[in-house]
Design a protein around this motif. Structure first.
Motif, PDB file in Angstrom:
ATOM      1  N   SER A  61      -4.394  -1.194  -2.035  1.00 58.46           N
ATOM      2  CA  SER A  61      -3.642  -0.159  -2.735  1.00 58.46           C
ATOM      3  C   SER A  61      -4.447   0.464  -3.862  1.00 58.46           C
ATOM      4  O   SER A  61      -4.164   1.584  -4.289  1.00 58.46           O
ATOM      5  CB  SER A  61      -2.349  -0.746  -3.307  1.00 58.46           C
ATOM      6  OG  SER A  61      -2.615  -1.567  -4.442  1.00 58.46           O
ATOM      7  N   ARG A  73      -0.360   2.730  -6.118  1.00 57.27           N
ATOM      8  CA  ARG A  73      -1.497   3.628  -6.193  1.00 57.27           C
ATOM      9  C   ARG A  73      -2.468   3.122  -7.262  1.00 57.27           C
ATOM     10  O   ARG A  73      -2.088   2.317  -8.115  1.00 57.27           O
ATOM     11  CB  ARG A  73      -1.043   5.055  -6.528  1.00 57.27           C
ATOM     12  CG  ARG A  73      -0.267   5.748  -5.414  1.00 57.27           C
ATOM     13  CD  ARG A  73      -1.147   5.992  -4.194  1.00 57.27           C
ATOM     14  NE  ARG A  73      -0.415   6.618  -3.084  1.00 57.27           N
ATOM     15  CZ  ARG A  73       0.191   5.957  -2.111  1.00 57.27           C
ATOM     16  NH1 ARG A  73       0.192   4.623  -2.134  1.00 57.27           N
ATOM     17  NH2 ARG A  73       0.789   6.595  -1.137  1.00 57.27           N
ATOM     18  N   THR A  90       0.821  -1.212   0.000  1.00 54.52           N
ATOM     19  CA  THR A  90       0.000   0.000   0.000  1.00 54.52           C
ATOM     20  C   THR A  90       0.856   1.264   0.000  1.00 54.52           C
ATOM     21  O   THR A  90       0.400   2.316  -0.437  1.00 54.52           O
ATOM     22  CB  THR A  90      -0.950   0.032   1.211  1.00 54.52           C
ATOM     23  OG1 THR A  90      -0.185  -0.035   2.429  1.00 54.52           O
ATOM     24  CG2 THR A  90      -1.933  -1.136   1.168  1.00 54.52           C
TER      25      THR A  90
END
Length: 404
Positions: free
Chosen positions: A147, A125, A121
């Motif tokens: 994520s 992105r 995470t």
């Protein structure tokens, strides 16, 4: 789904386990006797399912280190390192991990699960691309999901399927992340890391390897399958846990990228979780130093692996993979696995009962984890118990259909 329906679903799962008399959640270790024995239901029981690969949990040195840390630093940190600051022991352990792996950067986390969650995470992105081995641990799947990145499984331990997946990404393959494990915890098979790395480098992607079950076990210095494969200095990120070979609790990541330290400012599991207790840090640090200076532990472990694997093979059991500290006996069905598992418990041997969806490929497994702490006599007792349990069940031959 409403909360009441979710409770009903979980109650159905529990009831099914109870009906089969196969609920691992009911096992209580009433008293720990050693690294390899406990009292379960009032019976002295050999532990062959606890991932205590090097048998360090009762070593006098680890207990002394933990006790000293408790007395000098207290029982807990009461907050995260970003909020409360770091204890000197946390910083020292990170430095030792970096030195152990020959890497410029290391981070430690409160659990091994959080290490994967925190790194994934922190790195990824929405819109980023991740390609993961289909048999990856739940923490890897969860880290990818949280994520927001686009992630795609590739066929287990299949470099060519990885190549196909990366090729389909086109230009997005460059800078993508490939995630695999060193030793897989269910079947005990190891990843072809050199081949997977070659494919990863071919497309300009990054490689992350979870060495949770292989730290202290593989490689000349115990640095895992990456070391054994001769690619340690080319792997981008290595994660692992304290809760197997190190006999403690926590997790870590090391990287050949010094920028790993920047994740301290962007990894929510690191920022918002209380840091590991001084006791856990001290125990892990002692164990890390110990495995560096005591290679004979690995020799003992592998001797025990050969003894257990060979004994079960001689019984005709279908085994999950080549010899490793995880020895998985394949059984034809959940019911058969449950019957044999209960027979083993009654004989004073505890192994892991693993059934779908926790097991890969829909398999029902009796999973053993071998320890350097097991004596040859204990290994022989485990083999004998398997033989007698199989013969006593109505499913004699259930796991004795020949080697896979």
């Amino acid at each position: 789904m409403s909360i009441s329906k979710r409770f009903a679903e979980l109650e159905h799962i529990r009831s099914a386990l109870n009906e089969a008399d196969a609920d691992p959640g009911r096992i209580v270790m009433e008293r720990m006797l050693s690294a390899t024995e406990a009292e379960i239901a009032g019976r002295r029981t050999i532990l062959a399912g606890t991932n205590n690969y090097l048998g360090l949990t009762f070593e006098p040195g680890i207990l002394e280190a933990a006790h000293q840390a408790l007395c000098e630093q207290g029982s807990g940190t009461t907050g995260s390192r970003m909020a409360n600051g770091s204890f000197a022991s946390h910083v020292a352990l990170e430095r030792s991990f970096a030195e152990f792996y020959g890497m410029p950067a290391a981070m430690i986390f409160s659990t091994g699960y959080q290490a994967n969650l925190g790194i994934l995470t922190g790195l990824l992105r929405p819109g980023d691309k991740v390609v993961i081995d289909a048999h990856s641990h739940a923490s890897i799947y969860d880290g990818c999901r949280l994520s927001g990145a686009d992630f795609f499984p590739f066929r287990h331990n299949d470099p060519e399927d990885l190549r196909k997946r990366l090729r389909r990404l086109g230009d997005d393959a460059r800078g993508a992340l490939v995630v695999t494990e060193g030793l897989y915890s269910m079947l005990g098979d190891i990843a072809p890391l050199a081949e997977l790395l070659a494919v990863t480098e071919e497309f300009g992607a990054y490689l992350m390897v979870d060495e949770a079950h292989s730290l202290g076990v593989y490689g000349e210095q115990g640095r895992g399958v990456s070391e054994a494969a001769g690619i340690l200095d080319r792997v981008d990120f290595i994660t692992g846990t304290f809760s197997k070979s190190l006999g403690s609790m926590g997790g870590y990541c090391v990287s050949r990228h010094e920028q790993l330290n920047l994740l301290r400012y962007g990894s929510r599991p690191y920022i918002f979780t209380a840091s590991s207790s001084p006791v856990n840090i001290a125990a892990a640090h002692w164990a890390l130093d110990h495995i560096r200076s005591h290679p004979e532990l690995r020799e003992t472990l592998w001797s025990n692996v050969a003894r257990l694997y060979g004994g079960l093979k001689d019984l005709g059991c279908t085994l999950g993979a080549e010899p490793s500290p995880v020895v998985a006996v394949r059984v034809a069905s959940h019911d058969e696995a449950a019957r044999i598992w209960n027979e083993l418990l009654a004989a004073g041997v505890y192994v892991n009962l693993v059934v779908p969806p926790a097991s890969p490929d829909g398999a029902s497994l009796l999973r053993c984890s071998v320890s350097a702490g097991h004596s040859p006599e204990q290994i022989d007792t485990i083999v004998t118990a398997f033989g007698e349990a199989i013969s006593r069940t109505a499913f004699a031959g259930a796991c004795c259909s020949g080697q896979a």
